[in-house]
Design a protein around this motif. Structure first.
Motif, mmCIF file in Angstrom:
data_model
loop_
_atom_site.group_PDB
_atom_site.id
_atom_site.type_symbol
_atom_site.label_atom_id
_atom_site.label_comp_id
_atom_site.label_asym_id
_atom_site.label_seq_id
_atom_site.Cartn_x
_atom_site.Cartn_y
_atom_site.Cartn_z
ATOM 1 N N MET A 1 1.068 6.532 2.036
ATOM 2 C CA MET A 1 0.078 5.511 1.649
ATOM 3 C C MET A 1 -0.992 5.630 0.264
ATOM 4 S SD MET A 1 1.822 3.416 3.850
ATOM 5 C CE MET A 1 0.812 2.034 3.696
ATOM 6 N N SER A 2 -1.347 4.475 0.071
ATOM 7 C CA SER A 2 -2.282 4.641 -1.125
ATOM 8 C C SER A 2 -3.475 5.543 -0.771
ATOM 9 C CB SER A 2 -2.828 3.297 -1.610
ATOM 10 O OG SER A 2 -3.420 2.514 -0.650
ATOM 11 N N ASP A 3 -3.992 5.611 0.325
ATOM 12 C CA ASP A 3 -5.006 6.718 0.498
ATOM 13 C C ASP A 3 -4.575 7.973 1.225
ATOM 14 O OD1 ASP A 3 -3.903 6.303 3.176
ATOM 15 O OD2 ASP A 3 -5.709 5.452 4.283
ATOM 16 N N GLY A 4 -3.268 8.184 0.757
ATOM 17 C CA GLY A 4 -2.756 9.747 1.025
ATOM 18 C C GLY A 4 -2.055 9.882 2.528
ATOM 19 N N THR A 5 -2.365 8.776 3.484
ATOM 20 C CA THR A 5 -1.765 9.037 4.972
ATOM 21 C C THR A 5 -0.280 9.089 4.618
ATOM 22 O OG1 THR A 5 -3.930 7.714 5.653
ATOM 23 C CG2 THR A 5 -1.815 7.874 7.105
ATOM 24 N N VAL A 6 0.224 9.751 5.453
ATOM 25 C CA VAL A 6 1.858 9.854 5.464
ATOM 26 C C VAL A 6 2.145 9.220 6.951
ATOM 27 C CG1 VAL A 6 3.809 11.343 6.095
ATOM 28 C CG2 VAL A 6 2.078 12.108 4.146
ATOM 29 N N ILE A 7 2.998 8.059 6.697
ATOM 30 C CA ILE A 7 3.514 7.402 8.058
ATOM 31 C C ILE A 7 4.829 7.868 8.398
ATOM 32 C CG2 ILE A 7 3.862 5.135 8.999
ATOM 33 C CD1 ILE A 7 0.763 5.745 8.433
ATOM 34 N N PRO A 8 5.188 8.023 9.447
ATOM 35 C CA PRO A 8 6.740 8.358 10.070
ATOM 36 C C PRO A 8 7.433 7.152 9.922
ATOM 37 C CG PRO A 8 4.997 8.635 12.000
ATOM 38 C CD PRO A 8 4.193 8.390 10.767
ATOM 39 N N ILE A 9 8.556 7.200 9.825
ATOM 40 C CA ILE A 9 9.782 6.389 10.055
ATOM 41 C C ILE A 9 10.453 6.733 11.251
ATOM 42 C CG2 ILE A 9 11.451 4.936 9.223
ATOM 43 C CD1 ILE A 9 10.211 5.426 6.414
ATOM 44 N N SER A 10 10.681 5.998 12.172
ATOM 45 C CA SER A 10 11.339 5.980 13.260
ATOM 46 C C SER A 10 12.920 6.282 12.903
ATOM 47 C CB SER A 10 11.276 4.981 14.243
ATOM 48 O OG SER A 10 12.332 4.897 15.225
ATOM 49 N N ARG A 11 13.489 7.482 13.349
ATOM 50 C CA ARG A 11 14.826 7.499 13.308
ATOM 51 C C ARG A 11 15.752 6.437 13.776
ATOM 52 N NH1 ARG A 11 16.130 12.955 15.799
ATOM 53 N NH2 ARG A 11 13.710 13.030 15.974
ATOM 54 N N GLU B 1 0.808 -1.108 -0.105
ATOM 55 C CA GLU B 1 -0.230 0.180 -0.056
ATOM 56 C C GLU B 1 0.839 1.012 -0.010
ATOM 57 O OE1 GLU B 1 -3.354 0.408 -0.510
ATOM 58 O OE2 GLU B 1 -3.345 -2.141 -0.583
ATOM 59 N N VAL B 2 2.240 1.146 0.050
ATOM 60 C CA VAL B 2 2.804 2.294 0.040
ATOM 61 C C VAL B 2 3.128 2.873 -1.435
ATOM 62 C CG1 VAL B 2 5.489 3.219 0.320
ATOM 63 C CG2 VAL B 2 4.419 1.587 2.064
ATOM 64 N N THR B 3 2.850 4.005 -1.669
ATOM 65 C CA THR B 3 2.898 4.731 -2.932
ATOM 66 C C THR B 3 4.189 5.562 -3.188
ATOM 67 O OG1 THR B 3 1.649 6.752 -2.327
ATOM 68 C CG2 THR B 3 0.680 4.544 -3.245
ATOM 69 N N ALA B 4 4.642 6.061 -2.189
ATOM 70 C CA ALA B 4 5.910 6.922 -2.037
ATOM 71 C C ALA B 4 6.657 6.761 -0.886
ATOM 72 C CB ALA B 4 5.606 8.363 -2.504
#
Length: 73
Positions: free
Chosen positions: A40-50, A29-32
């Protein structure tokens, strides 16, 4: 069910990963991908832990490579 229990069930599959505490991502479901986020495909932005960034980005790169080898786009 606790998140830890759900994570242990989901993350046995190579397309699920927990990029930060309390969040599991389905790589299909990751688009970028950014340096510290997934879109994500629904536009949600998910943070990645440093703290987990290197591990997360390596897992995503491995997933993408395997997906493309199977003919995915």
């Amino acid at each position: 069910m606790s998140f830890a229990d759900a994570e242990s069930l989901l993350c046995v599959y190579p397309y699920f990963f927990a990029p930060s505490k309390g969040i599991a991502v389905n790589f299909y479901e990751v688009t970028a991908q950014g340096p510290d986020t997934f879109r994500m495909s629904d536009g949600t932005v998910i943070p990645i832990s440093r703290r987990k960034a290197k591990e997360v980005l390596e897992a995503y790169s491995s997933f993408r490579f395997a997906f493309l080898r199977r003919g995915g786009e």
